[in-house]
Design a protein around this motif. Sequence first.
Motif, PDB file in Angstrom:
ATOM      1  N   GLU B  43       0.397  10.140  -2.931  1.00 49.45           N
ATOM      2  CA  GLU B  43       1.880   9.998  -3.501  1.00 49.45           C
ATOM      3  C   GLU B  43       2.752  10.773  -2.920  1.00 49.45           C
ATOM      4  O   GLU B  43       2.395  11.559  -2.278  1.00 49.45           O
ATOM      5  N   HIS B 213       0.760   4.393   0.342  1.00 47.85           N
ATOM      6  CA  HIS B 213       0.422   4.677  -0.741  1.00 47.85           C
ATOM      7  C   HIS B 213      -0.415   3.567  -1.429  1.00 47.85           C
ATOM      8  O   HIS B 213      -0.639   3.482  -2.521  1.00 47.85           O
ATOM      9  N   ASP B 214      -0.486   2.295  -0.582  1.00 39.99           N
ATOM     10  CA  ASP B 214      -0.912   1.229  -1.101  1.00 39.99           C
ATOM     11  C   ASP B 214      -2.487   0.973  -0.834  1.00 39.99           C
ATOM     12  O   ASP B 214      -2.818   0.842   0.496  1.00 39.99           O
ATOM     13  N   GLY B 216      -4.441  -1.425  -1.338  1.00 45.98           N
ATOM     14  CA  GLY B 216      -4.854  -2.533  -0.977  1.00 45.98           C
ATOM     15  C   GLY B 216      -4.847  -2.641   0.843  1.00 45.98           C
ATOM     16  O   GLY B 216      -5.331  -3.337   1.307  1.00 45.98           O
ATOM     17  N   VAL B 217      -3.666  -2.130   1.346  1.00 47.40           N
ATOM     18  CA  VAL B 217      -3.158  -1.980   2.439  1.00 47.40           C
ATOM     19  C   VAL B 217      -4.437  -1.245   3.394  1.00 47.40           C
ATOM     20  O   VAL B 217      -5.031  -1.578   4.516  1.00 47.40           O
ATOM     21  N   ALA B 219      -7.666  -0.999   2.235  1.00 47.43           N
ATOM     22  CA  ALA B 219      -8.847  -1.902   2.304  1.00 47.43           C
ATOM     23  C   ALA B 219      -8.866  -2.640   3.298  1.00 47.43           C
ATOM     24  O   ALA B 219      -9.837  -3.056   4.069  1.00 47.43           O
ATOM     25  N   ASP B 220      -7.719  -3.221   3.514  1.00 41.53           N
ATOM     26  CA  ASP B 220      -7.670  -4.372   4.741  1.00 41.53           C
ATOM     27  C   ASP B 220      -7.402  -4.006   6.117  1.00 41.53           C
ATOM     28  O   ASP B 220      -7.823  -4.389   6.992  1.00 41.53           O
ATOM     29  N   LEU B 254      -6.941   6.912  -9.019  1.00 35.71           N
ATOM     30  CA  LEU B 254      -5.760   6.019  -8.071  1.00 35.71           C
ATOM     31  C   LEU B 254      -6.507   4.651  -8.098  1.00 35.71           C
ATOM     32  O   LEU B 254      -5.493   3.867  -8.236  1.00 35.71           O
ATOM     33  N   LEU B 255      -7.945   4.472  -7.831  1.00 40.59           N
ATOM     34  CA  LEU B 255      -8.062   3.201  -7.610  1.00 40.59           C
ATOM     35  C   LEU B 255      -7.985   2.279  -9.166  1.00 40.59           C
ATOM     36  O   LEU B 255      -7.642   1.066  -8.895  1.00 40.59           O
TER      37      LEU B 255
END
Lengths: 350, 328
Positions: B43, B213-214, B216-217, B219-220, B254-255
């Motif tokens: 963060e 900070h994302d 999802g980004v 993970a992909d 965070l998750l």
Amino acid sequence: MTPLLELDDVEKHFPVRDALGRSRGAVRAVDGVSLSVPEGGVLAIVGESGCGKSTLGRVALRLIEPDRGAIRFQGEDLRRLSGAALRARRRDMQIIFQDPFASLDPRMTVEDAVAEPLILHGTVPRARIRDRVAEMLVRVGLRPELARRWPHEFSGGQRQRIAIARALASGPKLVIGDEPVSALDVSVQAQVVNLLQDLIRDLGLTFILISHDLGVVRHIADRVAVMYLGRIVEEGPAPEVFANPRHPYTRALLAAVPGQGTAAPPLEGDVPSPISPPPGCRFHTRCPHAAARCSAEVPLLLGAGHRAACHFADTLPPAAPLREADPGGERLRRLQAFFRPPPAQTGAMP
Amino acid sequence: MTVPALTIENLSVEFATDRGSLRAVDGVSLSVAPGRTLAVVGESGSGKSVSALAVMGLLPGSARVGGHIALDGEDLLALPPEALRARRGGAMAMIFQEPMTSLNPAFTAGEQVAEALRVHRGLAPAAAFAEAVAMLERVRIPDAARRARQYPHQLSGGMRQRVMIAIALACRPRLLLADEPTTALDVTVQAQILALLGQLKRETGTAVVLITHDLGVVADHAEDVAVMYAGRVVERASAATLFARPEHPYTVGLLGAAPRLTGGEGRLASIEGTVPDMRNPPPGCRFAPRCPFAITRCVAEPPPLAEVAPGHMTACWRAPLAQVLGAA
């Protein structure tokens, strides 16, 4: 039942002029939008930048004057009100902005900021104002001793709590949150999302959430309206729209949310200019399903309960399911349970 | 095991402020192999951007930098300024969140890509411009020859970020630092830009550090992840491992804090409190004041980053977290 807020064919165009003052057309920010929000409902308006969602939010409160259309609050047309009558109505309608660093006056203490709407609307007697401010601060999770401090002494998350306390101080019925958690870090965002949910429930608020974050929308809203280039392309119950999106743009938007793997090819191109939006369906220039009819004929927002503005909404192949993975499983859920505090008691509004 | 393109060892960055000194980065160690993406997650105030700026040598002169930073084995902190300037934009490049402020409004897109080619690869002006157009095609800018003659304000946000990527990759860097490259972009454009970065990385073998900070980004688009909190790395693992079996309580929180598209149980996991004041950080584990699993030792003694499973490091006295669940 009468909806609390009703927008009927609302339109707002911003004229564009060049450096010499010659007209260069207009940004068609909101172009014929009809929506209604029942009392106690939580409606999210989603879309990418420039789709008109923030303008729509401001028009709904008549902070921006629409060019056309009606705005009815409890059945009364806000556009027919003026002066004192409109100001009196404003007490029932408040807005929370994205940037808590810009929305609080640095020269006002927290107490003054939260008290201002109370004084303006004469909500409580002068003698009771200080108590009421303290009560509001507690309600948003801040210690009342902080009332005499200045905005710069607070973090972004705390400032947003102050902005929420200020918005709720006059006891509004309708609150619009324009990206209220977008400027916050993830962990703080979760705190404020939880707080908003508690307040909406405990105070029976009607809430319009303007957001580009589909995760937050899914979490808070019970209905969703998806905007593209000034128009609503899909509207319906949130679980329905997320599980079974009917408009190709909604599908693309959902597929683009990171965290679902990279199997789906991203949508091509950029959003066209709102000054000269494509004719017919405004999404046809980027739509994988577009046919000749789409560039010629404007699709209407049709359907019962779950509406979509697409000529082929009923014949499109089923939407790909959300591919959000859950690799952490049961172990992670058990660990995360330690982070989930019991709902704060925000109590009912006196 | 391939030789890392970038190795950071025990990096520290300290700033003097009018209210005392502030250690923004405190003992960070990281490495990235060629052709791989390391995501650095955290963060605001976690030190992730400051670490990247330290690698690029772009920190203000007042910053005191300690530790080691090696690019292909060469110690960057020991290089004289001119040599470091040659590496910047040559062997290593950086792209930022806001492409409008990174681009020069007075030059066309093509001129700005060509400049990098002239300075770092010694191309003649005409050849540099032709190569710049080819680079703009490579970053999938439609009608690149025309766009090359346009100014930044005539381009969309997504297109500007493509120009930045073209500039960064013009000299075939060994290392690309991308600091929140898609945070200012819309979600459909973000997907395009991240897909492009992934393709270019596979084609060129560039090592990528993706600051975001994302989750999802991450993970992909990342193979490896380092999670930072208050100036320190608290967990390091492959992306697959981090999402399946996080071993640091901050990562766990965070998750759970990011709301899910598929909905889910009423309230989000939320990490109570706020990040510590870095002028006066807690003496033990910096996450201890916000950690539901903290014990006395956590408050007193900073936990080292230690292996909890092969290739999986965490800085937590309570790891493996199975013992926390066992006790519950």
